[in-house]
Enzyme design. Structure first.
Site, mmCIF file in Angstrom:
data_model
loop_
_atom_site.group_PDB
_atom_site.id
_atom_site.type_symbol
_atom_site.label_atom_id
_atom_site.label_comp_id
_atom_site.label_asym_id
_atom_site.label_seq_id
_atom_site.Cartn_x
_atom_site.Cartn_y
_atom_site.Cartn_z
ATOM 1 N N ALA A 15 0.814 -1.220 0.000
ATOM 2 C CA ALA A 15 0.000 0.000 0.000
ATOM 3 C C ALA A 15 0.844 1.267 0.000
ATOM 4 O O ALA A 15 0.323 2.361 -0.148
ATOM 5 C CB ALA A 15 -0.941 -0.002 1.196
ATOM 6 N N ARG A 20 9.874 6.977 -4.319
ATOM 7 C CA ARG A 20 11.223 7.075 -4.889
ATOM 8 C C ARG A 20 11.360 6.424 -6.265
ATOM 9 O O ARG A 20 12.353 6.648 -6.961
ATOM 10 C CB ARG A 20 12.247 6.475 -3.919
ATOM 11 C CG ARG A 20 12.554 7.414 -2.753
ATOM 12 C CD ARG A 20 13.238 6.672 -1.625
ATOM 13 N NE ARG A 20 14.525 6.148 -2.037
ATOM 14 C CZ ARG A 20 15.165 5.163 -1.398
ATOM 15 N NH1 ARG A 20 14.615 4.583 -0.350
ATOM 16 N NH2 ARG A 20 16.326 4.738 -1.832
ATOM 17 N N GLY A 82 0.704 2.925 8.572
ATOM 18 C CA GLY A 82 1.803 2.099 9.083
ATOM 19 C C GLY A 82 1.612 0.620 8.769
ATOM 20 O O GLY A 82 0.535 0.185 8.356
ATOM 21 N N SER A 393 16.980 -13.679 -54.349
ATOM 22 C CA SER A 393 17.222 -12.498 -53.522
ATOM 23 C C SER A 393 16.288 -11.354 -53.868
ATOM 24 O O SER A 393 15.849 -11.208 -55.015
ATOM 25 C CB SER A 393 18.660 -12.029 -53.726
ATOM 26 O OG SER A 393 19.533 -13.006 -53.215
HETATM 27 C C1 UD1 Z 1 9.586 -1.466 8.071
HETATM 28 C C2 UD1 Z 1 9.766 -1.968 9.490
HETATM 29 C C3 UD1 Z 1 11.235 -1.934 9.847
HETATM 30 C C4 UD1 Z 1 12.041 -2.770 8.872
HETATM 31 C C5 UD1 Z 1 11.768 -2.286 7.458
HETATM 32 C C6 UD1 Z 1 12.408 -3.198 6.444
HETATM 33 C C7 UD1 Z 1 7.782 -1.403 10.746
HETATM 34 C C8 UD1 Z 1 7.177 -0.453 11.705
HETATM 35 N N1 UD1 Z 1 9.019 -1.143 10.364
HETATM 36 O O1 UD1 Z 1 10.032 -0.134 8.012
HETATM 37 O O2 UD1 Z 1 11.447 -2.434 11.161
HETATM 38 O O3 UD1 Z 1 13.424 -2.697 9.167
HETATM 39 O O4 UD1 Z 1 10.360 -2.287 7.178
HETATM 40 O O5 UD1 Z 1 12.313 -2.611 5.177
HETATM 41 O O6 UD1 Z 1 7.151 -2.356 10.363
HETATM 42 N N2 UD1 Z 1 3.255 -0.433 3.854
HETATM 43 C C9 UD1 Z 1 1.892 -0.443 3.687
HETATM 44 N N3 UD1 Z 1 1.142 0.434 4.383
HETATM 45 C C10 UD1 Z 1 1.661 1.337 5.249
HETATM 46 C C11 UD1 Z 1 3.059 1.353 5.421
HETATM 47 C C12 UD1 Z 1 3.832 0.450 4.713
HETATM 48 O O7 UD1 Z 1 1.369 -1.257 2.923
HETATM 49 O O8 UD1 Z 1 0.884 2.104 5.839
HETATM 50 C C13 UD1 Z 1 4.067 -1.386 3.115
HETATM 51 C C14 UD1 Z 1 4.974 -0.728 2.082
HETATM 52 O O9 UD1 Z 1 4.341 -0.686 0.819
HETATM 53 C C15 UD1 Z 1 6.177 -1.651 2.079
HETATM 54 C C16 UD1 Z 1 6.216 -2.215 3.493
HETATM 55 O O10 UD1 Z 1 4.917 -2.028 4.023
HETATM 56 O O11 UD1 Z 1 5.995 -2.727 1.197
HETATM 57 C C17 UD1 Z 1 7.254 -1.551 4.360
HETATM 58 O O12 UD1 Z 1 7.029 -0.187 4.405
HETATM 59 P P1 UD1 Z 1 8.222 0.847 4.554
HETATM 60 O O13 UD1 Z 1 7.655 2.172 4.761
HETATM 61 O O14 UD1 Z 1 9.214 0.631 3.466
HETATM 62 O O15 UD1 Z 1 8.956 0.297 5.858
HETATM 63 P P2 UD1 Z 1 9.183 1.017 7.251
HETATM 64 O O16 UD1 Z 1 7.890 1.184 7.946
HETATM 65 O O17 UD1 Z 1 10.072 2.168 7.064
#
Ligand code: UD1
Ligand code: CA
Length: 454
Positions: A15, A20, A82, A393
């Site tokens: 989601a 980036r 999150g 050809s």
């Molecule tokens: C998360 C972890 C972190 C870990 C890292 C690895 C948590 C709180 N943190 O970090 O410990 O080291 O991944 O990459 O879990 N996503 C959603 N909905 C949201 C937020 C995220 O679907 O509301 C999905 C993103 O699309 C992605 C994944 O979850 O596929 C991780 O999201 P991202 O924001 O990259 O990771 P962090 O929360 O920074």
């Protein structure tokens, strides 16, 4: 381990905005080796035979829906609050589900099935962990969430932004992937708050909550940091592609193909390549290519959706497009394009041709510059060339047209009507012969020029 397999549900998080990537295409639909990264992930997870698959989508969910075509249930997360909140959105899709849940990230596509299995297996060990986390120890821990653990049992999960210096010094990182029993997962998630540095509902908090309840939470550590590498940018996409290609090249060589300059050969996810195949430098295999044993593919050839039979010889500079079906010992030479056509056993198109929507019989010879004119601007038409036919050809075969077996088409002909078996067809003007004409012409012109200058 139990003998009765426990049903498995996948929850794939996808989601996030994927900012980036700077793309109109959903991040998880970007291809690696010609296949969307999400499909790589689902294909690996398919080896665990999941009973349910839920993809959590927010941004670009219409694209995801279309790409999945019903292969998974879509749970919508809007707004994105999150990772914990994301997993919660799968609750209603899994309301009646009893079994294990494996939480995956759509942008972490190369987790190995054996790693997934190890996580599930750990969930069912004697100490009955409430949560199993996949951890890794990268050379540079960057801003990954940290996993504080002793002997594989977690004491705390902490996000980098919330961590103390001492916690940040911990090298064991959270990949984000987890295994939890469905019954426990949603109960734990319901207790997660968002009082933290980012104001998000952290999935990682289910570990801290379970730990506070006195439950064991376990970490399974992978020794391959690449399998948990997330893809967040075009550069990371290219790196993942590069690693995938390296593995595939090694596999092709291990399976008995010679790649003269492996680093220049590009494979697709579904390329099939036999033994004793030689691939010269700079060859590209798009999706849907099958190469039998004992084939030579010369430098700078581009193949896609094509089938090449044993002892055929392709290129250099050949282009095989979808539906090219090259039979045994056939030869496709330089600057020859073949689309949706059969090139029969031992048939040859050695130089500078376009063969489209055609059936070329065994042993036929298509001379340099032979073109099948298959398109009139509205429709496509078929060309059928008989066995052992010889096409001179620079001939244009204007489809629909049929050239008989053993027929000869004279060079430079534009053939628009069928040619019978054994016939010679010559479609060009009668030759005009004027002996000495050129000599007289040159004499006259030289004289004229001399008079002008004089
Ligand atoms: C998360 C972890 C972190 C870990 C890292 C690895 C948590 C709180 N943190 O970090 O410990 O080291 O991944 O990459 O879990 N996503 C959603 N909905 C949201 C937020 C995220 O679907 O509301 C999905 C993103 O699309 C992605 C994944 O979850 O596929 C991780 O999201 P991202 O924001 O990259 O990771 P962090 O929360 O920074
Ligand atoms: Ca990430």
């Amino acid at each position: 381990m139990t003998s009765q397999p426990i049903p498995l549900a996948l929850v794939v998080l996808a989601a996030g905005k994927g900012t980036r990537m700077k793309s109109d295409t959903h991040k998880v639909l970007h291809p690696i080796a010609g296949r969307p990264m999400l499909d790589h992930l689902l294909a690996s997870a398919a080896q665990l035979d999941p009973a349910r698959q839920v993809v959590v989508a927010g941004h670009g969910r219409a694209q995801l829906e279309q790409a999945l075509g019903g292969r998974a249930t879509i749970a919508v997360q809007d707004p994105q609050l999150g990772t914990g909140h994301a997993v919660q959105q799968a609750e209603s899709a899994l309301a009646d589900f009893v079994g294990d849940v494996l939480i995956l990230y759509g942008d972490v596509p190369f987790v190995r099935p054996e790693t997934m299995r190890a996580m599930i297996a750990r969930l069912h060990e004697q100490d009955a962990p409430a949560v199993v986390v996949l951890g890794f120890e990268p050379d540079d821990a960057l801003q990954y969430g940290r996993v504080l653990a002793t002997d594989g049992r977690i004491t705390k999960m902490v996000e980098y932004k919330d961590a103390t210096d001492a916690e940040r010094a911990c090298r064991l990182c959270n990949s984000g992937l987890m295994a939890v029993k469905a019954a426990e997962l949603f109960q734990l998630l319901a207790r997660v708050g968002n009082d933290n540095a980012q104001g998000e509902y952290y999935l990682t908090d289910i570990v801290n909550i379970a730990h506070a309840d006195g439950r064991v939470c376990a970490v399974v550590v992978t020794d391959d940091e690449h399998e948990v590498a997330g893809i967040n940018s075009r550069a990371e996409l290219a790196q993942a592609e590069g690693r995938w290609q390296d593995r595939r090249r090694a596999q092709a060589m291990a399976d008995g193909a010679s790649l003269i300059a492996p680093e220049t050969v590009w494979f697709s996810w579904d390329t099939v390549i036999g033994r004793d195949v030689t691939v010269e430098p700079n060859v590209y295999f798009g999706p849907g290519v099958t190469i039998a044993d004992d084939v030579k593919i010369h430098a700078f050839s581009h193949l896609e959706g094509a089938k090449v039979a044993s002892k055929a010889d392709i290129g250099p500079y050949a282009r095989l497009r979808p539906g090219a079906d090259i039979r045994e010992k056939a030869k496709v030479g330089n600057f020859v394009e073949i689309k949706k056509s059969v090139l029969g056993v031992g048939a040859k198109a050695n130089h500078l041709s376009y063969i489209g929507d055609a059936e070329v019989g065994a042993g036929a010879n298509l001379g340099a510059g032979t073109i099948t004119c298959n398109y009139d601007g509205y429709f496509k038409y078929k060309t059928v060339i008989g066995e052992r036919a010889f096409i001179g050809s620079n001939s244009a075969l204007i489809a629909p047209v049929r050239i008989g077996a053993d027929a000869i088409v004279a060079a430079g002909s534009a053939v628009s009507r069928d040619v019978a078996d054994g016939e010679l067809r010559l479609v060009r003007a009668e030759q005009l012969i004027k002996p000495g004409w050129a000599d007289r012409f040159h004499d006259a012109m030289k004289k004229k020029k001399a008079e002008k200058q004089g």
